[in-house]
Design an enzyme around this catalytic site. Structure first.
Site, PDB file in Angstrom:
ATOM      1  N   TYR A 138       0.821  -1.217   0.000  1.00 53.67           N
ATOM      2  CA  TYR A 138       0.000   0.000   0.000  1.00 53.67           C
ATOM      3  C   TYR A 138       0.853   1.265   0.000  1.00 53.67           C
ATOM      4  O   TYR A 138       0.380   2.342  -0.347  1.00 53.67           O
ATOM      5  CB  TYR A 138      -0.940   0.031   1.220  1.00 53.67           C
ATOM      6  CG  TYR A 138      -2.060  -0.978   1.163  1.00 53.67           C
ATOM      7  CD1 TYR A 138      -2.268  -1.767   0.044  1.00 53.67           C
ATOM      8  CD2 TYR A 138      -2.928  -1.141   2.234  1.00 53.67           C
ATOM      9  CE1 TYR A 138      -3.287  -2.695  -0.001  1.00 53.67           C
ATOM     10  CE2 TYR A 138      -3.953  -2.064   2.195  1.00 53.67           C
ATOM     11  CZ  TYR A 138      -4.132  -2.843   1.077  1.00 53.67           C
ATOM     12  OH  TYR A 138      -5.149  -3.754   1.037  1.00 53.67           O
ATOM     13  N   LYS A 189       3.151 -15.473   2.619  1.00 54.57           N
ATOM     14  CA  LYS A 189       3.109 -16.210   1.348  1.00 54.57           C
ATOM     15  C   LYS A 189       4.565 -16.481   1.001  1.00 54.57           C
ATOM     16  O   LYS A 189       5.074 -16.095  -0.061  1.00 54.57           O
ATOM     17  CB  LYS A 189       2.381 -15.358   0.293  1.00 54.57           C
ATOM     18  CG  LYS A 189       2.083 -16.055  -0.997  1.00 54.57           C
ATOM     19  CD  LYS A 189       0.927 -17.030  -0.922  1.00 54.57           C
ATOM     20  CE  LYS A 189       0.744 -17.741  -2.247  1.00 54.57           C
ATOM     21  NZ  LYS A 189      -0.147 -18.903  -2.169  1.00 54.57           N
ATOM     22  N   ASP A 221      -3.435 -17.989   1.606  1.00 55.61           N
ATOM     23  CA  ASP A 221      -4.579 -18.647   0.952  1.00 55.61           C
ATOM     24  C   ASP A 221      -5.189 -19.700   1.873  1.00 55.61           C
ATOM     25  O   ASP A 221      -6.422 -19.805   2.006  1.00 55.61           O
ATOM     26  CB  ASP A 221      -4.180 -19.235  -0.413  1.00 55.61           C
ATOM     27  CG  ASP A 221      -2.816 -19.908  -0.410  1.00 55.61           C
ATOM     28  OD1 ASP A 221      -2.100 -19.825   0.608  1.00 55.61           O
ATOM     29  OD2 ASP A 221      -2.453 -20.527  -1.423  1.00 55.61           O
ATOM     30  N   ASP A 245      -5.719  -6.692   5.680  1.00 57.30           N
ATOM     31  CA  ASP A 245      -6.907  -5.962   5.228  1.00 57.30           C
ATOM     32  C   ASP A 245      -8.011  -6.946   4.865  1.00 57.30           C
ATOM     33  O   ASP A 245      -9.160  -6.849   5.307  1.00 57.30           O
ATOM     34  CB  ASP A 245      -6.495  -5.114   4.009  1.00 57.30           C
ATOM     35  CG  ASP A 245      -7.552  -4.116   3.605  1.00 57.30           C
ATOM     36  OD1 ASP A 245      -8.627  -4.092   4.225  1.00 57.30           O
ATOM     37  OD2 ASP A 245      -7.307  -3.358   2.650  1.00 57.30           O
ATOM     38  N   ASP A 249     -11.420  -8.394   7.394  1.00 55.94           N
ATOM     39  CA  ASP A 249     -12.815  -8.253   6.955  1.00 55.94           C
ATOM     40  C   ASP A 249     -13.509  -9.612   6.929  1.00 55.94           C
ATOM     41  O   ASP A 249     -14.679  -9.736   7.305  1.00 55.94           O
ATOM     42  CB  ASP A 249     -12.888  -7.629   5.563  1.00 55.94           C
ATOM     43  CG  ASP A 249     -13.134  -6.131   5.631  1.00 55.94           C
ATOM     44  OD1 ASP A 249     -12.730  -5.520   6.652  1.00 55.94           O
ATOM     45  OD2 ASP A 249     -13.712  -5.567   4.684  1.00 55.94           O
TER      46      ASP A 249
END
Ligand code: NAD
Length: 354
Positions: A138, A189, A221, A245, A249
């Site tokens: 980001y 990852k 994942d 992020d 959620d």
């Protein structure tokens, strides 16, 4: 204790008003609390032409803690990116160096039916996601959209983390785990991304300082899958900005009610900004029907993490548990047989329970 109160946009002012009622009860009980309000997001843009007006930033920097409602409204969608409400949020996080985002996902037993998952999968869920907030793809440079020599456009973002950034967020996660069930799951990852290979190495090094904490690793994942398959296996999850992020959620929806979930964003000295996990909900703004409990629970987190006053944090959380047990419900969590109340009605119920 000086608190900067930033109601923001949409339902922000309504829900923050309920949290302020709670703070006023504490004040009446003798706590020294000073509150000062300032605009942020669309409200900041309307008032000062900037989603983070200088005066708002100054107030927030000088305060011990910040209480934020939410920012954003569709009416600002056509503004240049830098003037949009969400930009104010990113800037205040970065400007105050709030690098650690804490998002608990806790399911109140009475609300188990609000989840889309089977009650046996989610009942008793009590998970804390620790997300790094000021680095990663980001913020990494280079970034942008360029035009290649052949005329084709190319988008670029860069995933970057240095060791000290990883170590400081890891430390927050391990410290929190020490006060909970002493389990940290680090999400990366590392099989594909070197940035997260370093992330994993640093977490392993850090774990040596916390021999009581059990550290595990999971690819992002798989973590996304495990969160809906068996979410109760997790105690504290720690991860980078973009993975956090998305996963936070996902975790919030396990509880079925985004209106119940608080969050904290902390700096190195535990100064923090506290806000509900949801957005400004323009679709229901101004109707006095929003759920203010996430914002009220954010005040509880403020006492726990910035003011280190566990008794007051417990007192606020117990008041919320009590109103839920008494059957008070705003529209988003209402089911047959419970009492439907307005946003301000819920605030009053919490005040009575306090
Ligand atoms: P949202 O979280 O605002 O709303 C999603 C849905 O949940 C809506 O149906 C809304 O009515 C409902 N909802 C949210 N909070 C609620 C509450 N307290 N009580 C009852 N229902 C509630 O997300 P969105 O619709 O994707 O975004 C709306 C605006 O909020 C956008 O401008 C977005 O950029 C902004 N946003 C801000 C933040 C923030 O301030 N931290 C976070 C996410 C989105």
């Amino acid at each position: 204790m000086k608190i900067a109160v930033l109601p923001g946009d949409g339902i922000g002012p309504e829900i923050v008003a309920q949290a302020v009622k709670v703070l006023n009860v504490l004040k009446a009980d003798g706590m020294k609390i000073e509150m000062e309000e300032a605009p942020i997001g669309g409200a900041g843009y309307d008032m000062a032409g900037d989603p983070l007006p200088e005066a708002t930033f100054k107030l927030s920097r000088e305060a011990d803690a910040v209480l934020l409602g939410a920012v954003g409204d569709w009416k600002y969608d056509s503004l240049p990116r830098d003037d949009r409400p969400e930009r104010g949020l990113l800037r205040i996080r970065k400007g105050l160096n709030l690098f650690a985002n804490l998002r608990p996902a806790l399911l109140y037993p009475e609300l188990a039916s609000a989840s889309t998952l089977k009650p046996e999968v989610v009942a008793g869920l009590d998970l804390m996601i620790v997300r790094e907030l000021t680095g990663d793809i980001y913020f990494g440079q280079p970034r942008g959209i360029t035009t290649l020599e052949n005329g084709e456009r190319e988008g670029i973002n860069t995933m970057r983390y240095n060791e000290s950034e990883i170590r400081r967020i890891g430390r927050i996660a391990f410290d929190i785990a020490m006060k909970r069930n002493k389990k940290v799951c680090s999400v990366d990852k590392a099989n594909v991304l070197e940035t997260t290979e370093l992330w994993r190495q640093v977490m392993i090094e850090l774990a040596k300082d916390y021999p009581e904490v059990e550290l595990s690793h999971m690819y992002v994942d798989n973590a996304a899958m495990q969160l809906v398959r068996a979410p109760k296996q997790f105690d504290v999850m720690v991860t980078g900005n973009i993975f956090g992020d998305i996963l936070s959620d996902e975790a919030s929806m396990l509880t079925g009610s985004i209106g119940m979930l608080p969050s904290a964003s902390l700096d190195e000295n535990n100064k923090g900004m506290y806000e509900p996990s949801h957005g400004s909900a323009p679709d229901i703004a101004g109707k006095d029907i929003a759920n203010p409990l996430a914002t009220i629970l954010s005040v509880a987190m403020m006492y726990r993490y910035t003011f280190a006053d566990m008794a007051t944090a417990d007192r606020i959380e117990n008041a919320v548990k009590k109103v839920i047990a008494q059957g008070y419900r705003t529209g988003d969590i209402w089911t047959d047989g419970t009492m439907r109340v307005s946003c301000s009605g819920m605030g009053d119920a919490v005040v009575a329970a306090l």
